[in-house]
Design a protein around this motif. Structure first.
Motif, mmCIF file in Angstrom:
data_model
loop_
_atom_site.group_PDB
_atom_site.id
_atom_site.type_symbol
_atom_site.label_atom_id
_atom_site.label_comp_id
_atom_site.label_asym_id
_atom_site.label_seq_id
_atom_site.Cartn_x
_atom_site.Cartn_y
_atom_site.Cartn_z
ATOM 1 N N PHE A 245 -15.251 -12.287 -10.198
ATOM 2 C CA PHE A 245 -14.839 -10.899 -10.395
ATOM 3 C C PHE A 245 -16.062 -10.074 -10.738
ATOM 4 O O PHE A 245 -16.747 -10.348 -11.712
ATOM 5 C CB PHE A 245 -13.827 -10.867 -11.534
ATOM 6 N N TYR A 246 -16.383 -9.094 -9.932
ATOM 7 C CA TYR A 246 -17.559 -8.275 -10.166
ATOM 8 C C TYR A 246 -17.148 -6.948 -10.741
ATOM 9 O O TYR A 246 -16.191 -6.330 -10.303
ATOM 10 C CB TYR A 246 -18.319 -8.027 -8.864
ATOM 11 N N LEU A 247 -17.870 -6.500 -11.716
ATOM 12 C CA LEU A 247 -17.625 -5.188 -12.288
ATOM 13 C C LEU A 247 -18.951 -4.469 -12.341
ATOM 14 O O LEU A 247 -19.947 -5.030 -12.749
ATOM 15 C CB LEU A 247 -17.046 -5.320 -13.697
ATOM 16 N N ASN A 248 -18.949 -3.230 -11.904
ATOM 17 C CA ASN A 248 -20.188 -2.481 -11.856
ATOM 18 C C ASN A 248 -20.140 -1.390 -12.913
ATOM 19 O O ASN A 248 -19.383 -0.455 -12.783
ATOM 20 C CB ASN A 248 -20.309 -1.869 -10.464
ATOM 21 N N MET A 249 -20.897 -1.561 -13.987
ATOM 22 C CA MET A 249 -21.006 -0.461 -14.942
ATOM 23 C C MET A 249 -22.067 0.458 -14.390
ATOM 24 O O MET A 249 -23.257 0.256 -14.596
ATOM 25 C CB MET A 249 -21.394 -0.994 -16.318
ATOM 26 N N GLY A 250 -21.630 1.439 -13.654
ATOM 27 C CA GLY A 250 -22.516 2.174 -12.772
ATOM 28 C C GLY A 250 -23.497 3.062 -13.483
ATOM 29 O O GLY A 250 -23.510 3.142 -14.693
ATOM 30 N N HIS B 55 -22.026 6.285 -16.891
ATOM 31 C CA HIS B 55 -21.136 5.589 -17.818
ATOM 32 C C HIS B 55 -21.369 6.194 -19.185
ATOM 33 O O HIS B 55 -22.492 6.515 -19.514
ATOM 34 C CB HIS B 55 -21.474 4.098 -17.818
ATOM 35 N N ARG C 244 -11.161 -1.312 -10.888
ATOM 36 C CA ARG C 244 -11.285 -2.473 -11.759
ATOM 37 C C ARG C 244 -11.157 -2.125 -13.230
ATOM 38 O O ARG C 244 -10.671 -2.910 -14.020
ATOM 39 C CB ARG C 244 -12.639 -3.123 -11.544
ATOM 40 N N TYR C 245 -11.677 -0.947 -13.577
ATOM 41 C CA TYR C 245 -11.597 -0.559 -14.982
ATOM 42 C C TYR C 245 -10.161 -0.414 -15.415
ATOM 43 O O TYR C 245 -9.774 -0.868 -16.490
ATOM 44 C CB TYR C 245 -12.327 0.759 -15.192
ATOM 45 N N TRP D 31 -40.505 -8.996 -14.934
ATOM 46 C CA TRP D 31 -40.365 -7.607 -14.504
ATOM 47 C C TRP D 31 -41.702 -6.913 -14.321
ATOM 48 O O TRP D 31 -41.844 -6.025 -13.489
ATOM 49 C CB TRP D 31 -39.491 -6.842 -15.505
ATOM 50 N N PRO E 217 -29.385 -6.076 -14.520
ATOM 51 C CA PRO E 217 -29.643 -4.656 -14.695
ATOM 52 C C PRO E 217 -30.457 -4.112 -13.526
ATOM 53 O O PRO E 217 -31.375 -4.770 -13.044
ATOM 54 C CB PRO E 217 -30.429 -4.588 -15.994
ATOM 55 N N ILE F 90 -17.301 -8.097 -22.713
ATOM 56 C CA ILE F 90 -17.779 -6.778 -22.305
ATOM 57 C C ILE F 90 -17.985 -5.879 -23.519
ATOM 58 O O ILE F 90 -18.925 -5.100 -23.587
ATOM 59 C CB ILE F 90 -16.789 -6.111 -21.344
#
Lengths: 409, 323, 171
Positions: free
Chosen positions: A21-26, A29, B134-135, C110, A52, A390
């Motif tokens: 399951f991928y979640l993107n904290m874009g 935010h 998803r959120y 990095w 990151p 999270i």
């Protein structure tokens, strides 16, 4: 956008394929403190992997610095860590002074120390405000901003700007303090310890706060040094490395202060380290203010500081060949600054800020390299966020004290 | 027969309007009180001292564009806010306001309110699933688990009250409180009161249990994809829940409309005072405490509140046996 | 500090070309055998902290007395004896690669990515050498001296141009 992250499919048994399951904290935010993108791979609520992605605020400071002369690059440095910009100015000024071999007068050193410590207090107040807000305590946010407003008003009296100061210049400072500023600073140092006590009563022994921060993102000392963490993050893990004590600069050799260190290396220890640093900064400002009357009447800029502002002759219009757009204009061939290189590092509120400059004899730097603490701290997020939830990730970003202008330059 | 129906309709409409006004002004009161606790002023521009702020908010939300994202499950997306609102708001009809007034005096009043709060979990889950995001999905999952766990604790607390009063009818519970010290059930049932207040805060998804809609983590959780009026309905549903839960606490633990002295012409005076005090406690808690992490929240519900509720139930049974 | 520098000069005489005494002692090294020197410094001498790793481009530098174009500069620090060392490795333009010190210090991960992004120096042994500050499909290496400060209209980023076309078509 070019997609570059391979999505790995875990094979469960030969027929069924399982995709994590991928979640993107874009980049947008509320709590990533700027444009930071975190690509999370989750299993339920636990983070398995975190990547990151930075570069959304890259403005090319290092490239631009090759086209501006030395006093002009100090303006660029303000915008790096825009919360405590006096510290960035000091780093640049120190490196340039080392390069040119200047000796800064004592009064300028004391003034610089005062401004740097005020920047440290401003930064730690903002850190506390946003960290507490992310974890959910809204009131601490407003209390901290109330005190920060006081300091920003003092800054406005000192140098005219609230956020991007450009007060510290090559060879000294821009202008002297008036008596009004000194009185206000005295009043501030008297009252500040009681304000710190205010914040601590709200969250220090609160059970929910302790549960959210104790044991979260523990970094042992060896790993912390290996990952390159510096500043309060490293001191929370027990390593007492502080550039102000190890390689003293400005007036830090004359004042007394202790360097708080933590024991376990978790989020709660880092929080306590920064709260103690607030008190110590207050103490340093007090001591410097007491020493100021001794140096009354001294100049605030070194005598042989080269006048790198626009010299008179350029103002007259001269027929010059217009260079092709895009070619770096190398500047006049005046040996203002001896060719060579210099490295200077300071203890900025977030960590160790180091500047490495190479000069070629003209009035513009040949190469200016800024090593910023936020860049290194963001690279440590995957290590710290493994097997956390999270909600802990938000606490981790808060405790590392990241500013994206600092990291992307 | 017809008269009764008309009387019933008119009182229902009046009560609904008053409840809606209460909910709207509760949002205003919350903003003002939290602002004062944080040394700032709060809304003070719209109308005298900002009193027309809720009306301004409502007008703004009515005229906003109603976005329906791509790929949502349309029927469920449209219905989910209304489920939340209806389940939260229907409870108002059962609370006895003063001795001779309650809109529907059914014998299983307490059970009905508990059933409604279980149903409101549906609104959360469905909205989280139907928004193609998803959120929202994560928020819906968390909210559903949280609501179900804290309902058990709440029911256990209320069961002790039922044991002492001997009936599920809300009117009878208030009347049965006359035998206790100070005419309220607070003193013998203090443990149940605390368990109930904590579970009520968790049921309404308020701080410190507001992880499903934590704005700094999940960007408003399960109603992130709703805009304009649908968002307003979710918002109203949350505050309605607060009002109904506080009214239930007042009825079961604090004695309903009973007060030290009678105020003429205003029979619901004491009820309102107690209700406002409990709502103030909700707002006070929001301004002060940080937020629980999700696993700690579930740990609190299952490992602390439910055992305490069960122990309280046994103690109440013992008390009833002895006295 | 003198003994340290003498010892290094004896032991790694084939790797170290020169030791200069500027504001901090600077060692100029050759590329081959560099990893052994770094490993010795980290494990035997306790230089556990890598402060900085950057690249410098010396195209048309007036006071240059060597022929390679790039230089990779390392700053190492010893927390116990408080010695700061600077190491420089010269990289020619045609043969643009260098050994990666990521197995020794995690920080270098990095830093080396940024050096690759800005100068085009490949690092052998790096786990994930991709662009970090510029977008992934960028062409060119910005901090080189022959890369202009301001781009012309035709040299703009491809993806941005395509986006502008798409918006123009739709409206």
């Amino acid at each position: 956008m070019a997609t570059y992250l391979e999505i790995n499919k875990k094979q469960v048994n030969e027929e069924k394929w399982e995709e994590p399951f991928y979640l993107n904290m874009g980049p947008q935010h509320p709590s990533t403190h700027g444009v930071l993108r975190l690509f999370l791979e989750l299993e339920g609520e636990t983070i398995v992997n975190c990547t990151p992605i930075i570069g959304y605020l890259h403005r090319g400071v290092e490239k631009l610095a090759e086209t501006l002369n030395y006093n002009q690059t100090i303006v660029l440095s303000d915008r790096l860590d825009y919360i405590a910009s006096a510290a960035n100015n000091t780093a640049f000024a120190l490196a340039f002074e080392k390069l040119m071999g200047l000796e800064v007068p004592r009064r300028a050193k004391l003034l610089r120390t005062i401004v740097c410590e005020m920047a440290r207090i401003c930064n730690h107040l903002l850190w506390l405000a946003t960290h507490a807000l992310d974890i959910g305590a809204m009131t601490v946010f407003l209390y901290c901003f109330r005190d920060r407003e006081w300091l920003l008003n003092i800054y406005e009296k000192i140098c005219g700007a609230r956020l991007t100061h450009t007060y510290v210049r090559v060879g000294g400072v821009r202008q002297d303090f008036t008596q009004e500023i000194i009185d206000e600073l005295y009043k501030f140092t008297e009252e500040f310890p009681s304000r710190i006590y205010d914040y601590e009563t709200l969250i220090d022994v609160n059970r929910i706060w302790l549960k959210r921060t104790k044991g979260v993102a523990v970094v042992p000392a060896e790993d912390a040094i290996n990952l390159g963490l510096t500043g309060p993050v490293l001191r929370g893990s027990g390593v007492p490395y502080d550039v102000r004590k190890f390689r003293p600069y400005d007036a830090y050799g004359e004042v007394e202060f202790i360097v708080p260190t933590g024991k376990n290396g978790d989020t709660y220890d880092r929080y306590r380290v920064r709260m103690e640093e607030l008190r110590q900064s207050n103490r340093i400002i007090r001591q410097c203010l007491d020493k100021l009357p001794e140096t009354q009447g001294e100049p605030v800029v070194a005598e042989n500081a080269p006048d790198l502002l626009m010299p008179e002759k350029i103002r007259k219009p001269e027929p010059k060949p217009v260079p092709k757009k895009g070619v770096i204009f190398k500047g006049e061939e005046i040996p203002v600054v001896p060719p060579g290189e210099a490295f200077a590092s300071i203890e900025s509120p977030k960590g160790e800020l180091a500047v490495y400059v190479v000069s070629d004899g003209s009035n513009k730097p040949w190469r200016l390299r800024v090593r910023t603490p936020s860049f290194v701290h963001i690279s440590a997020i995957p290590y710290m966020a493994k097997n956390h939830l999270i909600a802990d990730l938000i606490a981790i970003i808060g405790t590392l004290d990241i500013v994206l202008g600092d990291s992307d330059r | 027969m017809l008269e009764k129906l008309i009387y019933f309709l008119i009182t229902a409409v009046i009560l609904l309007v008053i409840a809606l006004l209460h909910v709207a002004y509760l949002t205003y009161a919350e903003r003002k009180i939290i602002a004062r606790m944080q040394q700032r002023l709060g809304p003070n521009r719209v109308g005298p001292r900002g009193l027309l702020q809720p009306i301004a908010d409502m007008l703004k939300l009515l005229t906003k564009e109603d976005l329906v994202p791509y790929g949502v499950d349309k029927p469920i997306f449209y219905i989910a806010p209304f489920i939340s609102l209806v389940c939260a708001g229907t409870g108002v009809a059962l609370i006895p306001l003063w001795e001779k007034f309650v809109i529907s005096n059914i014998n299983v009043g307490l059970l009905f309110i508990l059933a409604l709060s279980s149903l409101s979990a549906y609104g959360v889950i469905l909205s989280g699933w139907a928004s193609n995001s998803r959120y929202a999905f994560l928020g819906g999952l968390r909210a559903s688990a949280q609501v179900i766990s804290y309902e058990i604790a709440m029911s256990l607390a209320l069961l002790s009250v039922v044991l002492m009063a001997g009936s599920l009818n809300l009117m009878d519970i208030v009347k049965a409180q006359i035998n206790s010290p100070y005419k309220i059930y607070l003193i013998p049932q203090i443990i149940a009161f605390y368990v109930f207040i904590i579970s009520a805060i968790a049921e309404c998804n308020r701080v410190p249990f507001d992880l499903p809609e934590a704005e700094t983590e999940l960007v408003a959780g399960y109603f992130v994809e709703y805009s304009a009026m649908r968002f307003a309905i979710f918002y109203l549903a949350e505050y309605f829940g607060m009002v109904v839960m506080s009214a239930l606490a007042v009825t079961c633990f604090l004695g309903g409309w009973v007060g030290p002295f009678e105020v003429p012409y205003v029979p619901f005076f004491w009820f309102l005072i107690k209700l406002y005090f409990l709502l103030f406690v909700y707002i006070w808690v929001r301004a002060t405490l940080p937020r629980y992490r999700y696993d700690q929240l579930m740990g609190l519900g299952w490992k602390v509140l439910i055992p305490v509720g069960i122990i309280n139930l046994f103690l109440t049974a013992l008390l009833k046996l002895i006295f | 500090m003198e003994e340290l520098l003498n010892e290094l000069k004896e032991k790694f005489s084939s790797v170290i070309i020169e030791i200069q005494e500027k504001d901090y002692p600077t060692l100029i090294c050759k590329r081959s055998g560099f990893l052994d020197l770094m490993k010795y410094l980290k494990e035997e001498k306790g230089f556990k902290y890598l402060i900085d790793l950057c690249g410098v481009d010396y195209l048309d530098y007036k006071y240059k007395n060597f022929e390679e174009r790039f230089e990779v500069v390392y700053h190492l620090y010893n927390l116990d004896t408080k010695i700061l060392l600077r190491l420089k490795v010269r990289i020619p333009e045609k043969d643009c690669w260098q050994y990666s010190v990521t197995p020794l210090w995690e920080t270098a991960n990095w830093f080396e990515r940024e050096c690759y992004d800005m100068f085009g120096i490949n690092f052998k042994g790096h786990p994930n050498l991709k662009r970090i500050l510029m977008p992934d499909d960028w062409e060119g290496h910005p901090l080189r001296k022959d890369y202009p400060v301001y781009l012309e209209e035709e040299q703009e980023w491809k993806t941005y141009k395509e986006l502008k076309e798409k918006v123009k078509q739709q409206s």
